[in-house]
Design a protein around this motif. Structure first.
Motif, PDB file in Angstrom:
ATOM      1  N   PHE A   1      41.466  23.495  47.535  1.00  0.00           N
ATOM      2  CA  PHE A   1      40.153  23.653  48.190  1.00  0.00           C
ATOM      3  C   PHE A   1      40.193  23.086  49.610  1.00  0.00           C
ATOM      4  CE2 PHE A   1      39.431  23.235  43.583  1.00  0.00           C
ATOM      5  CZ  PHE A   1      39.047  24.540  43.340  1.00  0.00           C
TER       6      PHE A   1
ATOM      7  N   GLN B   1      35.886  27.770  48.158  1.00  0.00           N
ATOM      8  CA  GLN B   1      35.390  26.665  47.318  1.00  0.00           C
ATOM      9  C   GLN B   1      34.027  27.016  46.706  1.00  0.00           C
ATOM     10  OE1 GLN B   1      34.453  23.068  49.496  1.00  0.00           O
ATOM     11  NE2 GLN B   1      35.272  21.811  47.842  1.00  0.00           N
ATOM     12  N   GLY B   2      33.836  26.621  45.469  1.00  0.00           N
ATOM     13  CA  GLY B   2      32.571  26.887  44.787  1.00  0.00           C
ATOM     14  C   GLY B   2      31.499  25.900  45.194  1.00  0.00           C
TER      15      GLY B   2
ATOM     16  N   TYR C   1      41.328  24.604  35.217  1.00  0.00           N
ATOM     17  CA  TYR C   1      40.651  23.985  36.370  1.00  0.00           C
ATOM     18  C   TYR C   1      41.532  22.857  36.909  1.00  0.00           C
ATOM     19  CZ  TYR C   1      37.289  21.682  39.318  1.00  0.00           C
ATOM     20  OH  TYR C   1      36.676  21.097  40.408  1.00  0.00           O
TER      21      TYR C   1
ATOM     22  N   ASN D   1      36.145  28.363  34.878  1.00  0.00           N
ATOM     23  CA  ASN D   1      36.636  28.414  36.250  1.00  0.00           C
ATOM     24  C   ASN D   1      38.161  28.462  36.163  1.00  0.00           C
ATOM     25  OD1 ASN D   1      37.285  27.990  38.923  1.00  0.00           O
ATOM     26  ND2 ASN D   1      36.305  25.987  39.095  1.00  0.00           N
TER      27      ASN D   1
ATOM     28  N   ARG E   1      40.451  34.307  43.620  1.00  0.00           N
ATOM     29  CA  ARG E   1      39.094  34.027  43.143  1.00  0.00           C
ATOM     30  C   ARG E   1      38.118  33.998  44.318  1.00  0.00           C
ATOM     31  NH1 ARG E   1      37.482  27.958  41.649  1.00  0.00           N
ATOM     32  NH2 ARG E   1      36.686  28.134  43.767  1.00  0.00           N
TER      33      ARG E   1
HETATM   34  N1  GLN Z   1      34.793  23.198  41.549  1.00  0.00           N
HETATM   35  C1  GLN Z   1      34.844  23.773  42.840  1.00  0.00           C
HETATM   36  C2  GLN Z   1      35.647  25.047  42.809  1.00  0.00           C
HETATM   37  O1  GLN Z   1      36.327  25.333  41.859  1.00  0.00           O
HETATM   38  C3  GLN Z   1      35.461  22.899  43.881  1.00  0.00           C
HETATM   39  C4  GLN Z   1      35.569  21.473  43.603  1.00  0.00           C
HETATM   40  C5  GLN Z   1      36.526  20.830  44.551  1.00  0.00           C
HETATM   41  O2  GLN Z   1      36.508  21.058  45.746  1.00  0.00           O
HETATM   42  N2  GLN Z   1      37.394  20.056  44.002  1.00  0.00           N
HETATM   43  O3  GLN Z   1      35.625  25.750  43.776  1.00  0.00           O
END
Ligand code: GLN
Ligand code: PMP
Length: 391
Positions: free
Chosen positions: A16, A33-34, A121, A170, A368
């Protein structure tokens, strides 16, 4: 002097951070990034400000402030008919991330094994390694990212202490079905194994998918630790307020670690968490319909760009197969992500960081995209993708 411990020396930089830096450098529309590019509900933001101004600025109790623990327990009852004692079955943590690490440290010993589904994840495996625990991988494969029940059964052995289940998932957007969770539940009971679930996307579901809480399946209440957090549901990913809930002995074990990691969690943001979790059903319904609209805005854009799309049932994410879209010199997902940022101006997250080293090739053609963005951001990405045919 070798300054870095061997424990962390093998870790790279989180993907990220790498993608955010590259996206910023090239002015790319960032669907990596989410993290939402919009704010959470105004009454929740206001509750945090009120708490800061109302002298809620000193340490909270280590297990979390009472009204927040009550709100977490009520939320579990309201959505899943899960009965929790807010005094013994709920622990407030610094995000789901800390909850997971404290859970692993509090529940597994060095030399134990913990099963994870791959793609996985990205924090779980480093957490396991730091705890001296061995990860065992079970593949999610095919259009619906299903697992082979025999492969899962074979992953259980005498050393297995726990299994981590992330649903909605995720990076794939998979929502584990009740039947799949039943298979997991039966194996956990057969082998006397704990389930640790990561349900941070519990309220982000598409096409009427329903989220099943593993802890509520028969025989699972006493052996399931459920983790979730405020970030996704209330669009406040920077707040890092999370929780771990379950039977008192499990939660007590997690708190044994938590008390010496962070000790306590931000007081004013906890206060606001109570406001958030107590919002009426209409808030949660609107959240789902707004996410359905976002996903349905981005899906056709990705399809029109030529990607093979894995239609997600939940989460912030859409996985794609990029073969046939990128030029022939692009050989893997890391190169694809770089090319997309530099040549097209859109950022995504390559999938291989969600695979262990010997399985990296499984993620080689996947990437993604995050949908948790304003319409104008998604439309800006669509405009950039429209250039694709002309490159
Ligand atoms: N969970 C978020 C994602 O998958 C990012 C979290 C992070 O930056 N560690 O994008
Ligand atoms: N688990 C999953 C599956 C995630 O995608 C994320 C990303 N935000 C987290 C945990 C982290 O949650 P938190 O910000 O509450 O630590």
């Amino acid at each position: 002097m070798a300054v870095m411990s061997q424990r962390v020396a093998g870790f790279g930089t989180t993907i990220f951070a790498d993608i955010n830096a590259l996206a910023a450098k090239h002015g790319a529309v960032n669907l990596g990034q989410g993290a939402p590019d919009f704010d959470g509900p105004p009454q929740v933001l206001a509750a945090a400000v009120t708490a800061v101004n109302g002298a809620l600025n000193q340490y909270a109790p280590g297990i979390g402030m009472a009204p927040v623990r009550q709100a977490i327990a009520q939320h579990a009852e309201r959505f899943y008919q899960q009965r929790l004692n807010p005094d013994t079955d709920v622990l407030v943590t610094s995000g789901a991330t800390e909850a997971m690490f404290a859970a692993i440290l509090g529940l597994a010993d060095a030399g134990d094994e913990v099963i994870v589904f791959e793609p996985v994840y990205d924090t779980y495996v480093p957490n396991l390694i730091m705890a001296g625990v061995t990860p065992r991988y079970v593949a999610l494969r095919g259009e619906d990212w299903s697992f082979d029940p025999d492969e899962l059964a074979k992953a259980f052995n005498r050393r297995t202490k726990a299994i981590v289940v992330n649903t909605p998932h995720n990076p794939t957007g998979k929502v584990f079905s009740r039947a799949e969770l039943r298979v997991i539940a039966e194996l956990c009971q057969k082998h006397d194994v704990i389930a640790i679930t990561d349900e941070v996307y519990e309220h982000i579901l598409y096409d009427h998918a329903s989220h099943v809480r593993l802890a509520t399946l028969p025989g699972m209440a006493e052996r399931t630790l459920t983790i979730s957090s405020l970030g996704k549901t209330f669009s406040v990913t920077g707040w890092k307020i999370g929780w771990a809930v379950g039977a008192a002995p499990l939660v007590h074990a997690v708190n044994q670690a938590h008390q010496f990691i962070t000790f306590a969690v931000s007081s004013p943001l906890q206060a606001a968490a109570a406001t958030a979790l107590n919002l009426p059903f209409s808030f949660f319904d609107n959240l789902q319909s707004s996410y359905q609209a976002r996903r349905d805005r981005l899906l056709p854009v990705l399809r029109a760009a030529g990607f093979k799309v894995f239609k997600p049932q939940g989460s912030y994410f859409i996985m794609i197969d990029w073969r046939g879209v990128a030029p022939s010199y692009v050989e893997d997902d890391m190169q694809f992500a770089r090319w997309l940022i530099e040549a097209v101006g859109v950022a995504c997250i390559p999938a291989s960081p969600f695979y262990q080293d010997c399985d990296k090739q499984l993620g080689k053609y996947f990437a993604r995209f995050a949908v948790c963005k304003k319409d104008e951001t998604l439309d800006a990405a669509a405009e950039r993708f429209a250039k694709l045919g002309k490159l």
